[in-house]
Design a protein around this motif. Sequence first.
Motif, PDB file in Angstrom:
ATOM      1  N   UNK A  75     -83.442 -21.421 -18.609  1.00 58.10           N
ATOM      2  CA  UNK A  75     -82.913 -22.463 -17.736  1.00 58.10           C
ATOM      3  C   UNK A  75     -83.239 -23.857 -18.229  1.00 58.10           C
ATOM      4  N   UNK A  76     -84.430 -24.022 -18.817  1.00 62.75           N
ATOM      5  CA  UNK A  76     -84.810 -25.332 -19.347  1.00 62.75           C
ATOM      6  C   UNK A  76     -83.864 -25.782 -20.446  1.00 62.75           C
ATOM      7  N   UNK A  77     -83.539 -24.881 -21.376  1.00 60.50           N
ATOM      8  CA  UNK A  77     -82.644 -25.242 -22.474  1.00 60.50           C
ATOM      9  C   UNK A  77     -81.247 -25.589 -21.960  1.00 60.50           C
ATOM     10  N   UNK A  78     -80.739 -24.777 -21.039  1.00 57.22           N
ATOM     11  CA  UNK A  78     -79.404 -25.046 -20.513  1.00 57.22           C
ATOM     12  C   UNK A  78     -79.400 -26.313 -19.679  1.00 57.22           C
ATOM     13  N   UNK A  79     -80.480 -26.573 -18.934  1.00 57.56           N
ATOM     14  CA  UNK A  79     -80.555 -27.808 -18.156  1.00 57.56           C
ATOM     15  C   UNK A  79     -80.553 -29.048 -19.036  1.00 57.56           C
ATOM     16  N   UNK A  80     -81.268 -28.998 -20.170  1.00 52.55           N
ATOM     17  CA  UNK A  80     -81.252 -30.130 -21.101  1.00 52.55           C
ATOM     18  C   UNK A  80     -79.853 -30.326 -21.672  1.00 52.55           C
ATOM     19  N   UNK A  81     -79.178 -29.229 -21.993  1.00 57.77           N
ATOM     20  CA  UNK A  81     -77.809 -29.342 -22.485  1.00 57.77           C
ATOM     21  C   UNK A  81     -76.901 -29.969 -21.437  1.00 57.77           C
ATOM     22  N   UNK A 104     -78.351 -20.500 -26.964  1.00 62.35           N
ATOM     23  CA  UNK A 104     -79.690 -19.931 -27.085  1.00 62.35           C
ATOM     24  C   UNK A 104     -80.212 -19.528 -25.709  1.00 62.35           C
ATOM     25  N   UNK A 105     -80.048 -20.403 -24.724  1.00 64.21           N
ATOM     26  CA  UNK A 105     -80.499 -20.071 -23.386  1.00 64.21           C
ATOM     27  C   UNK A 105     -79.733 -18.909 -22.778  1.00 64.21           C
ATOM     28  N   UNK A 106     -78.452 -18.805 -23.078  1.00 64.67           N
ATOM     29  CA  UNK A 106     -77.630 -17.749 -22.497  1.00 64.67           C
ATOM     30  C   UNK A 106     -77.851 -16.411 -23.200  1.00 64.67           C
ATOM     31  N   UNK A 107     -77.837 -16.422 -24.538  1.00 65.23           N
ATOM     32  CA  UNK A 107     -77.922 -15.170 -25.279  1.00 65.23           C
ATOM     33  C   UNK A 107     -79.343 -14.658 -25.424  1.00 65.23           C
ATOM     34  N   UNK A 108     -80.318 -15.560 -25.485  1.00 67.83           N
ATOM     35  CA  UNK A 108     -81.705 -15.141 -25.655  1.00 67.83           C
ATOM     36  C   UNK A 108     -82.497 -15.270 -24.372  1.00 67.83           C
ATOM     37  N   UNK A 162     -75.489 -25.449 -28.866  1.00 63.92           N
ATOM     38  CA  UNK A 162     -76.497 -24.527 -29.375  1.00 63.92           C
ATOM     39  C   UNK A 162     -77.569 -24.254 -28.329  1.00 63.92           C
ATOM     40  N   UNK A 163     -77.964 -25.275 -27.583  1.00 66.61           N
ATOM     41  CA  UNK A 163     -78.951 -25.080 -26.519  1.00 66.61           C
ATOM     42  C   UNK A 163     -78.431 -24.108 -25.460  1.00 66.61           C
TER      43      UNK A 163
END
Length: 774
Positions: free
Chosen positions: A231-237, A187-191, A183-184
């Motif tokens: 990038x923050x959301x994808x990095x946490x994922x 969200x980071x990719x689509x939004x 989901x992270x």
Amino acid sequence: MAAETVADGPKGPDRGGKWGPDGSGPWWRAVRQWGRLGPRSGLALAGLWALALGLAARQVAAVFRLPQEERLVDLFTWLGDNGVLRLHGSLYDGNEPFTGTPFAGLVLKPLTRAAEQGLGVVWTFGTLLLVAALGILAARALPGPVSRRTALCAPPAALILLALSVPVRNTFHLGQTSVLPMLLVLVGWLLGGARGDRETTAGTGTGTATAAGAGAALARPAAPLGARTSGLLIGIACALQPATLLFLPLLWFTGRRRAAVAGAGTFLVCTLATWAVMPDDSWTYWIHHLAGTGLGDPADATANQSLHGVLLRAGLRGPAEVVLLLVLVAGIGWLALRRAVRYARDGQWLLAAAITGCAVVLASPVAWQHQQLWVLLAVAGRVGRRTGDRLVWPVFVAMVMTLDGSALVPKIAVFGWLGDNAVLLAALLAACVIPFLRRDAAGWDAPEPMTAGSRPNLMLELLLIRVWYWAYSYVRGHAPDSRSLAEGHGDQIMAAESFLHIDIEHTFNSLAVRTPWLRHACDFYYSTFHFVVPIALLAWLYVRGADRYRGARTALGCATLLGLVGFWLYPLAPPRLMPGAGFVDTAHGPQDLSNPDFGALTELSNQYAAMPSLHVGWSLWCAVIVFLLTRNVWLRALGALYPLATTFVVMSTANHYVLDAVGGVLVVTVGFAAQRWFDRLRARRAPAARDAGSAATAVTAAPRDGTPDEEATATGTATAEGRGPGPDGGTAEGEVPRARSAAPGEDSVSRAASAPSPLGPPRSGDRTAPARRE
């Protein structure tokens, strides 16, 4: 009023609208669009939402019905009184080591104080909310143009698929966290940010393309999130599931370089910070176990659907396996990224994420069932020119992700490998092979309809036949099998036949028992012809003509469905299982009726599925088909003898009563009647569909030279259907413009720049203007 640019993103919670009682918010818009649907479509939509909510409630109830020690097994292995996150020492020692990253363990450690029964409730409902958010996000990201019906039905359909999928079921049962990283990433990719680094204006006016990075301009989603947040959301994922690092080069190659740098930095910060806090565990995970390889169950288990797992199952070990794995991962990753970038340029953001996610599944050291949800997102891709072809890929993916591998292929040794690696094959096809359509392809939003003379797609037919047979076997195997109830029904049948003087089963059974060659012939006939003859006839019908095939298939399917209803409502002990009745089971020998499993019959399906006799029913269906196919007297006579011979065999082997055969005749008769009703219904709808298609063709094919009469006609037609032009020359709310081919002189870059947002159709408040220079 100043125009809102695509790069500026939405201006409010409704992307230009507002929340309020004036009917302008998303809730009221959805209600109005629902009201515009016809009564049948509205009822179907309500049914979809009811089914989605029912499946969600069933999933939660299935968790809470389990005993405390069997509920959320992995979660309480980590957080329970003796969980690895509670105990001092390494996360990766002990009989049941932690399988996540050290960063995941660091994040979960604060929860150990709440590791009690209440945590299970919170975790279960939290997982339900994550799954719901994932489904809504994926449904809103479908590439346009989409019809109002599709836009409204996509969210509940996505939730239904998620609820039925094996990864989500495992997530609920085991208490896994695999949905959160996915989901992270989405969200980071689509939004995420709508602009890449070093963007420059490549044109003026409303038809503007941008150049990013190497000069490739990409269609980008609406941007409620900035590049750094994305990038923050994808990095946490990535810190939670390292294999998702493959999304960082996807960000880079699609021009979102700030997001890629921010994601890589976030991953490094999280990993290095965890290394400073937990150096021993970090060394164990990243160095000793090579990013988690070898933790948990053996990597060669069939549940591991990664390339590493399949190579181990193939018998490869040691350096040869490592070298081959690295080569395959590099090649598949490169090809998947190229395809993902291509579809992202085309405005298909969800499909690009699905392709990359499938590569993540393949490249992971271990890809357990709860981590394979990326494959399900690949249903967003469109394949094929005809409506029947368009269904093959989503049906295949849905079957792979919701059914066990043994249910996908026949129980034959040569097909066993396909069933064991079905998810891996689906991920490989989605990442590297399937030629998904581009938005400018002919028939993107209007595939060629299947006419009465069109031959159905063979792959779709095989998939549906297989899933239908699996459902038949499942229902037959799970029908009520109370011995006392089934034997009571057997007494009723024998009493009725005695009253009617048609109890001839003993005579036939005794004849077979006394005659060895007849007994062997009947046993072979019973176990073989039941499947071979109908399948051969279906294949012949498919080759000979589409009309006859469709009708025969429908009749057989309806008859089988009625047979399943009979199995469920009237469990019946066949003659060979009636104690003291004097019948002999010629195929299986004497059975121990005092044993609830009935000895050798344990390996077979429910033995009380006898009324009606589908052996007799299917043989009668074959006779009717042969009679319709040929005028040859001898072939017709042979076809007429087939159900008579089958009736003799099922009674000689003590598998059915005479009344079972009568039941088989009745269900086939009703099946053919239902088929004729469907044919009449289809014939009644065909003229209306042709008239509607002709009208639509006339409107779209009319020359638009700007004359007043033609413009007024087109405007009046659109307004009558509730799709009048919007204030900016677009379309009114709930509708989107149709995909178009490139105009002369227009390249794919400028066409992609005008692609609709992946998070839903444009609203009436949206505006499009040249992107501003950063």
